[in-house]
Every structure is written in C-alpha cells, then in structure tokens.
Design an enzyme around this catalytic site. Sequence first.
Site, PDB file in Angstrom:
ATOM      1  N   GLU A 177      -0.487  -3.179   1.640  1.00 31.01           N
ATOM      2  CA  GLU A 177      -0.150  -2.563   0.353  1.00 31.01           C
ATOM      3  C   GLU A 177       0.987  -3.351  -0.285  1.00 31.01           C
ATOM      4  O   GLU A 177       1.922  -3.742   0.405  1.00 31.01           O
ATOM      5  CB  GLU A 177       0.307  -1.141   0.673  1.00 31.01           C
ATOM      6  CG  GLU A 177       0.708  -0.322  -0.497  1.00 31.01           C
ATOM      7  CD  GLU A 177       0.916   1.133  -0.076  1.00 31.01           C
ATOM      8  OE1 GLU A 177       0.007   1.742   0.514  1.00 31.01           O
ATOM      9  OE2 GLU A 177       2.017   1.645  -0.326  1.00 31.01           O
ATOM     10  N   THR A 198       0.522  -0.270  -5.393  1.00 26.93           N
ATOM     11  CA  THR A 198       1.156   1.019  -5.680  1.00 26.93           C
ATOM     12  C   THR A 198       1.397   1.193  -7.186  1.00 26.93           C
ATOM     13  O   THR A 198       1.339   0.231  -7.958  1.00 26.93           O
ATOM     14  CB  THR A 198       2.512   1.161  -4.959  1.00 26.93           C
ATOM     15  OG1 THR A 198       3.390   0.174  -5.466  1.00 26.93           O
ATOM     16  CG2 THR A 198       2.378   1.006  -3.459  1.00 26.93           C
ATOM     17  N   HIS A 237      -3.300   2.610  -6.924  1.00 31.28           N
ATOM     18  CA  HIS A 237      -2.831   3.968  -6.668  1.00 31.28           C
ATOM     19  C   HIS A 237      -2.743   4.687  -8.012  1.00 31.28           C
ATOM     20  O   HIS A 237      -2.107   4.197  -8.945  1.00 31.28           O
ATOM     21  CB  HIS A 237      -1.479   3.935  -5.969  1.00 31.28           C
ATOM     22  CG  HIS A 237      -1.584   3.462  -4.550  1.00 31.28           C
ATOM     23  ND1 HIS A 237      -0.576   3.611  -3.626  1.00 31.28           N
ATOM     24  CD2 HIS A 237      -2.608   2.857  -3.894  1.00 31.28           C
ATOM     25  CE1 HIS A 237      -0.982   3.109  -2.461  1.00 31.28           C
ATOM     26  NE2 HIS A 237      -2.205   2.643  -2.600  1.00 31.28           N
ATOM     27  N   GLY A 272       2.124  11.739  -6.473  1.00 33.30           N
ATOM     28  CA  GLY A 272       3.372  11.083  -6.885  1.00 33.30           C
ATOM     29  C   GLY A 272       4.547  11.958  -6.501  1.00 33.30           C
ATOM     30  O   GLY A 272       4.393  13.163  -6.250  1.00 33.30           O
ATOM     31  N   LYS A 324      -8.642  18.413  -0.274  1.00 32.31           N
ATOM     32  CA  LYS A 324      -8.875  17.121  -0.943  1.00 32.31           C
ATOM     33  C   LYS A 324     -10.203  16.521  -0.469  1.00 32.31           C
ATOM     34  O   LYS A 324     -10.950  15.941  -1.253  1.00 32.31           O
ATOM     35  CB  LYS A 324      -7.709  16.156  -0.677  1.00 32.31           C
ATOM     36  CG  LYS A 324      -6.395  16.584  -1.336  1.00 32.31           C
ATOM     37  CD  LYS A 324      -5.332  15.488  -1.330  1.00 32.31           C
ATOM     38  CE  LYS A 324      -4.490  15.458  -0.111  1.00 32.31           C
ATOM     39  NZ  LYS A 324      -3.292  14.587  -0.227  1.00 32.31           N
ATOM     40  N   LYS A 381       7.342  -8.200   0.772  1.00 30.64           N
ATOM     41  CA  LYS A 381       7.678  -9.367   1.604  1.00 30.64           C
ATOM     42  C   LYS A 381       6.663  -9.446   2.729  1.00 30.64           C
ATOM     43  O   LYS A 381       6.394  -8.458   3.395  1.00 30.64           O
ATOM     44  CB  LYS A 381       9.085  -9.192   2.210  1.00 30.64           C
ATOM     45  CG  LYS A 381      10.202  -9.190   1.183  1.00 30.64           C
ATOM     46  CD  LYS A 381      11.037 -10.463   1.339  1.00 30.64           C
ATOM     47  CE  LYS A 381      12.052 -10.603   0.231  1.00 30.64           C
ATOM     48  NZ  LYS A 381      13.160  -9.667   0.382  1.00 30.64           N
TER      49      LYS A 381
END
Length: 317
Positions: A19, A50, A94, A125, A199, A305
């Site tokens: 991600e 994201t 996202h 969120g 969900k 990174k």
Amino acid sequence: MKITDHIKNAKGKTLFSFEIIPPVKGHQIQQLYDNIDPLMDFKPPFIDVTTSREEYVYIDRDGLLDKKLTRMRPGTVGICASIKHKYNVDTVPHVLCGGFTREETEYLLVDCHYLGIDNIMALRGDAMKDEKYFQPTKGGHAYAVDLVKQVHELNCGNYLHDTVETDNCADFCIGVAGYPEKHLEAPSLKSDLKRLKEKVDAGADYVVTQMFFDNKKYFQFVEEAKKMGINIPIIPGIKPIAVKRHLQLLPQVFRIDLPQDLIDAVDDCASNKEVRQVGIEWAIQQSKELKAAGVPVLHYYSMGKSDNIKAIAEEIF
Ligand code: FAD
C-alpha cells in the site's frame, strides 16, 4: 482483474502486495515510482493507494486567520491510473465515506470504471484532525457498510438517481477493513465482527486487516470471523516498525498492542537505523509464519518508503 480472481489463480500460493500513500501535493510522482520500482521484482498482483481525509488549514490574511478546508495528499484515482498503466498492475483506490457526498462518490466510481480499475477498498475514514469523533459529511455515508451498498448497487446498474440500461455495468471487487484487535470505537471484538459481517452481507468480497504485531491475534480473528459466517479472504496487513516513536504512536492511534519482546528489542536500539532493522526482522518472522499458515496475500503498509519492505520480501518471496 479482481483481487479475488488473483487469489483464486494463485492456487494457494501466498501473494505479495503493498500500500502506498499519495505524495504531498506539489511533489513529484517520480518519488512514488522510485519507491515502487524495487518492489515490482516481487510481482505484486495489486497495489493499494490510500486516500487522505481533508483537513482545516488557517491562512493568515492581514492578521486575521482564514479557516479553509484542504486535502494535503489528493490524487488517489490519478495515481492508481498512472501506476496501473506504467507497471501493468492492478491498483486499488481507497474510497472514503468521510469528505465525500454520495454523488461525489458515484462520480469517482464512474472515473474508476472508465480507467479500467476493477477493485476498490471501501472505508469509512477516520475523524478529521480537529474532530474528536467521525462526523459523516453532509450527503455522505456514516459507515463503510453504506458505501459497500452504494458500490454494489452501481455494479447492478443502479445509480443514485437513475437506473442505467447498460451492457457495460461496473463490476467492482470490493475490499473492506477488518480489525484483529477490534476497531477503536467498537464496544467489543464480537460487535465489531458483527459489523464486518454486515459489510460482507452487503457485498464485500475480501477483507484487509489493520496492522498487528502478534500473529495469534490474526489467527484468532480469522477463526472468530469464520464462526460468524465470514467466508471471504482475510488478507493480513503488516507494518514494519521503523522509528522508536512507533512504540507510543501505533497503540495511541490504532489502539493495538505491541508484544513485549518487540518493545524490548526496540528499546535496546541506539538509533532509528537499528529500530528499522528490528522492524524488518520482526516482520520477516511474522510473514514466515503467516505464509506457512497459507494466508492468501501478505499486504505491507509501505508508508512511502520501500527499502524495508524490499528487505522483508527478499526473505519471503
Ligand atoms: P466501519 O466499518 O464503518 O466501522 C467504523 C466503526 O463503526 C467500527 O467501530 C464499527 O464497529 C462501527 N460500526 C459499523 N457499522 C455500524 C453501524 N451500522 N452502527 C453502529 N456502529 C457501526 N483511513 C483513511 O482515511 N484512508 C485510507 O486510505 C485508509 N485505508 C485503510 C486501509 C485498511 C486496510 C484499514 C484497516 C484501515 C484504513 N483506514 C484508512 C482507516 C479507516 O478509515 C479507519 O479505521 C476508520 O476509523 C474505520 O473505517 P472502517 O471502514 O473500518 O469503518
């Protein structure tokens, strides 16, 4: 291709994914590519991008502070499209409830469909920086389950204000978040799992977990989820500790526990360079055990990174 198809096609082999976060606006996308390049050796079938919540900034106008709403790291869908086409890899934007009206969400999903994006991660969120609790945006969704329902309806050709007769319906594969140590606002793990089941019933196809540092928590979570009738893939999310401050920050922000052995090892470090190495070694041990247990994907939180993720992947894939 859908994440669930990537998993099916892997026939039990554990896949590698990661991600990334969009750069702060005004910065170059090249920085992102420089961090993605070394990770492409491990053939990720998908990369998540994201989305950041909007936040208030205060602009000094002749001594008077003007309060303005801004998003510091915009560009999620654009980045997904550019990575998808540059690397020929699936990307997963996202999509948040917070900060978006239902209509804005619909237009974002339409953009994703035109761009050939097949997967989206549906999330509520967090609260905005200066809010204590999450406040739904006017005209937006209050919970991720409502966003899942919207995507599911769109997959059926049911747009918000019109049903579209089309042979070109979207068919998004929908990911949702799961919390092995429960979501910070949930009164118990069981009630959080019930929310997760809602969900799934609304149309979610797979789960990605919040980071955890003790694999037992993940294994128990998967077991409890199965008992509750959740039978979709549950992908573990792994974050290597990178700086000493994570010992305070991660439990404070995510309400997760860190194992004492990891805390001791980080405490013994004389520099953040040493902490980074401890984080890599811990994540390697976690990943080896998870892979041996047959998890479908090992999903790494790279935070922009990639050197530590590369060091881990070299040992695992
Ligand atoms: P929900 O599923 O809506 O759950 C939120 C809380 O409400 C839970 O406590 C749940 O138990 C409860 N709940 C759910 N439904 C109901 C209901 N009907 N009634 C009452 N309570 C209910 N944040 C970002 O801002 N950007 C990102 O890109 C991002 N990516 C993430 C990726 C992953 C893999 C994970 C695990 C989290 C990510 N987050 C991101 C953080 C996420 O937005 C927060 O954890 C957020 O607080 C909850 O999101 P959710 O989708 O789990 O919410």
